[in-house]
Design an enzyme around this catalytic site. Structure first.
Site: not given
Ligand code: ATP
Length: 639
Positions: A233-234, A237, A239, A456-457, A460, A531
């Site tokens: 797992g990542p 997480t 383990k 710019h923001e 978005h 982006d």
């Protein structure tokens, strides 16, 4: 944590320190005695000496280092009353002078002696000698020995601590396993209660504990007990946490170590440690071995043709493979390992019969996040208005470790403010800080840059508000944070399946920043780097991974095994490569034009939003609602 005695390296019966001590003592003794400088010699004055010389009492004069005279008397003179005290019977003083004194000028002194010898017709011998002090002679040797012993001890200590040995100098332990042993004498506080969510994984590991406790239940029907379980797992997480809980709950000895503990700079040590680990585990069976970060030794073998340096790692892995296959099912030793790089592990390690079970420990979903929050909120003094549901919804993509970090950060932020309890805003600030980095309020930004960032923001925000599938917005800020000058926070849906139109809407929203710069200022900037990176990756994945492009077709160049036979070469022709490139740029361009169109149509609202942003620096969903009205699509936007 009480290690078992068997696990402790046994003390060697004969310590090498004694040998060094004896050698040193003998050496010093020889130096001291051979120099013959232990004798007691009477001192006298030059005038007195000249008198003795004149009287014919002196057999030899030794001039040492041009400033000191050593006087040896004749046998007859020694019998005289005046010299009696200089006569010694000690064996140490045999051959040593009877008098010593320092004279001034050598030339003058020599002249005086020679005159007396000549005038009195004496047979006295005049001798010259250069002597070093005993310490000047042995000091360099001592320093050399000291340094030698020091370096030797240092190396041995390093080796022994590297080999897990407690007592210094135990080089003999280098091939011993470095595993920590947890057994009935050890207090491990972690239990399955501390592991929130992860129901499936928890059940599987609980079953492993059960296999060991009641093997007959399973073997009576002819089944075999699995030899190993791999937790995949990542990062963050849980383990390792799961394994700790196993150690806490299983009433069997639990050997814990990390893959890198096998690695040492000496050839053969890794394999020897694996052998030793399994030997110890078998002696204490039923038992569990836990190897964290197994990728340190479990990487696929023979992939790196360029260097022969990983031979040692391969030997270690081979030994592990042999041991896992080698012990019979009835030995009741189960190996649990954890990794977040299952793709690079050797296939032989993953096959059934070694790690029979592969347990996936995924990033938590919203419900699991809530449970994890509950675990980590327990020790905090939280305010009454704190809504855990809200927090778990605000943290999509966060791992258990991230959530633990949010809770801790929130407590620190609240403490910094001097609050009595940790409140909702502290948590939101902590999330922002973890996602976006530290706020840099005093970063120098020119008014033009600030305006560009605001538009710019706002670009978005506008597009994500207006498009059906784009992630709903939570907050937009133009306060510099981490490495970015502004940021927009969204609340992405947790989707298991993503449709192309959803991906395209998200790409369009991501390109909204650059599109806004183009629409408002008619010039673009470097501000859209992240982006563009995101959009390019997404477009490439659409074409080459998910088969979502009409022109390239329903095929994928993704290799889930991670052991592609193509190596550095592309698994497609040059024409296809061109087609892929064209398709990627077409997708992105189309979404960019779409973003420009939307922003042109809503330019007034975009400007209004940017102005509010410039004024307030941080805006929320409510501000957008005021400008744009309710979100046009019927999706529920989480508060
Ligand atoms: P890595 O692969 O990087 O070693 P990991 O998966 O082993 O990561 P852990 O070390 O187990 O992650 O988790 C780190 C911390 O995150 C834990 O100590 C715990 O505080 C928290 N955590 C992670 N998952 C959970 C969970 N399911 N429940 C409670 N806490 C969790």
């Amino acid at each position: 944590m009480a290690n078992d005695n068997k696990n402790k390296p046994s003390k060697p019966k004969f310590s090498p320190y004694w040998v060094y001590g004896i050698i040193l003592a003998v050496f010093l003794g020889i130096q001291l005695f051979s120099g013959g400088s232990m004798e007691t010699i009477k001192s006298t004055t030059p005038a007195q000496f000249l008198q003795y010389l004149e009287d014919g009492d002196v057999a030899k004069i030794e001039i040492v280092n041009k400033y000191e005279a050593k006087v040896f008397l004749t046998k007859v003179a020694l019998e005289k009353e005046v010299h009696k005290k200089t006569k010694s019977t000690s064996f140490l003083s045999i051959g040593s002078p009877n008098y010593t004194f320092e004279f001034g000028d050598l030339q003058n002194f020599e002249n005086q002696i020679n005159t007396i010898i000549r005038d009195n017709n004496l047979t006295t011998v005049l001798d010259y000698k250069t002597e070093h002090s005993i310490w000047a002679e042995i000091l360099p040797t001592l320093i050399f020995f000291g340094l030698f012993i020091g370096v030797w001890l240092f190396i041995m200590r390093r080796m022994s601590s590297g080999a897990g040995g407690g007592a210094g100098g135990q080089i003999f332990n280098i091939g011993k396993s470095k595993a920590k042993l947890f057994d009935q004498n050890t207090v491990v506080k972690t239990s399955f209660k501390d592991v929130a969510g992860l129901e499936g994984a928890k059940e599987e590991v609980q079953e492993i504990v059960d296999f060991l406790k009641n093997p007959d239940k399973y073997t009576s029907l002819g089944g075999k007990i699995p030899k190993g379980a791999l937790l995949i797992g990542p990062p963050g997480t849980g383990k390792t946490l799961l394994a700790k809980a196993v150690a806490g709950e299983a009433q069997v000895p639990f050997f814990s170590l990390s893959g890198s503990d096998f690695v040492e700079m000496f050839v053969g040590v890794g394999a020897s440690r694996v052998r030793d680990l399994f030997k110890q585990a078998k002696e204490k069976s039923p038992s569990i071995i836990f190897i964290d970060e197994i990728d340190a030794i479990g990487r696929a073998r023979g992939k790196n043709i360029m260097s022969g340096s990983n031979d040692e790692r391969e030997n270690t892995l081979n030994q592990l493979l042999t041991e896992m296959d080698g012990f019979g099912t009835n030995t009741n030793v189960i190996v649990v390992a954890a990794t977040n790089r299952a793709d690079i592990l050797d296939k032989a390690l993953m096959r059934a019969g070694r790690f029979d079970r592969q347990i996936f420990v995924d990033l938590p979903d919203v419900r699991e996040r809530k449970e994890i929050f509950d675990v980590h909120l327990k020790p905090l003094k939280k305010s009454k208005d704190l809504d855990v549901d809200f927090l778990s919804k605000q943290t999509p993509g966060f791992s258990g470790a991230d959530i633990a970090n949010v809770c801790n950060e929130a407590a620190l932020i609240a403490a910094r403010k001097g609050s009595k309890s940790v409140g909702r805003q502290d948590f939101l600030d902590a999330v922002d800080r973890i996602v976006g980095g530290l706020e840099k309020k005093n970063k120098i930004v020119t008014p033009e840059e600030k305006k560009a960032v605001a538009y710019h923001e706002a670009g978005h925000a506008t597009i994500s508000w207006l498009l059906e599938h784009a992630a709903p917005l939570v907050k937009v800020t133009i306060v510099p944070r981490g490495r970015s000058l502004g940021a927009a926070w969204y609340l992405p849906e947790e989707r298991l399946i993503v449709h192309p139109e959803q991906m395209l809407d998200e790409m369009c929203a991501a390109l909204g920043g650059r599109a806004a710069e183009k629409v408002v200022f008619n010039k673009i900037s470097t501000g859209a780097l992240s982006d563009l990176e995101k959009v390019t990756k997404q477009a490439r994945a659409m074409v080459t991974v998910y088969g979502l492009s009409d022109k390239v077709g329903n095929l994928t160049y993704y290799d889930s095994s991670g052991q592609s036979e193509y190596g550095f070469t592309k698994p497609y022709s040059e024409q296809t490569a061109e087609l892929i490139d064209k398709e990627i740029s077409d997708i992105i361009e189309k979404q960019y034009q779409r973003a420009i169109k939307i922003l042109k149509e809503n330019k007034n609202k975009l400007t209004e939003l940017a102005e509010v942003l410039l004024e307030k620096e941080v805006i929320f969903k409510d501000n957008l609602e005021k400008i744009f009205g309710k979100r046009p699509h019927e999706r529920e936007v989480l508060e």
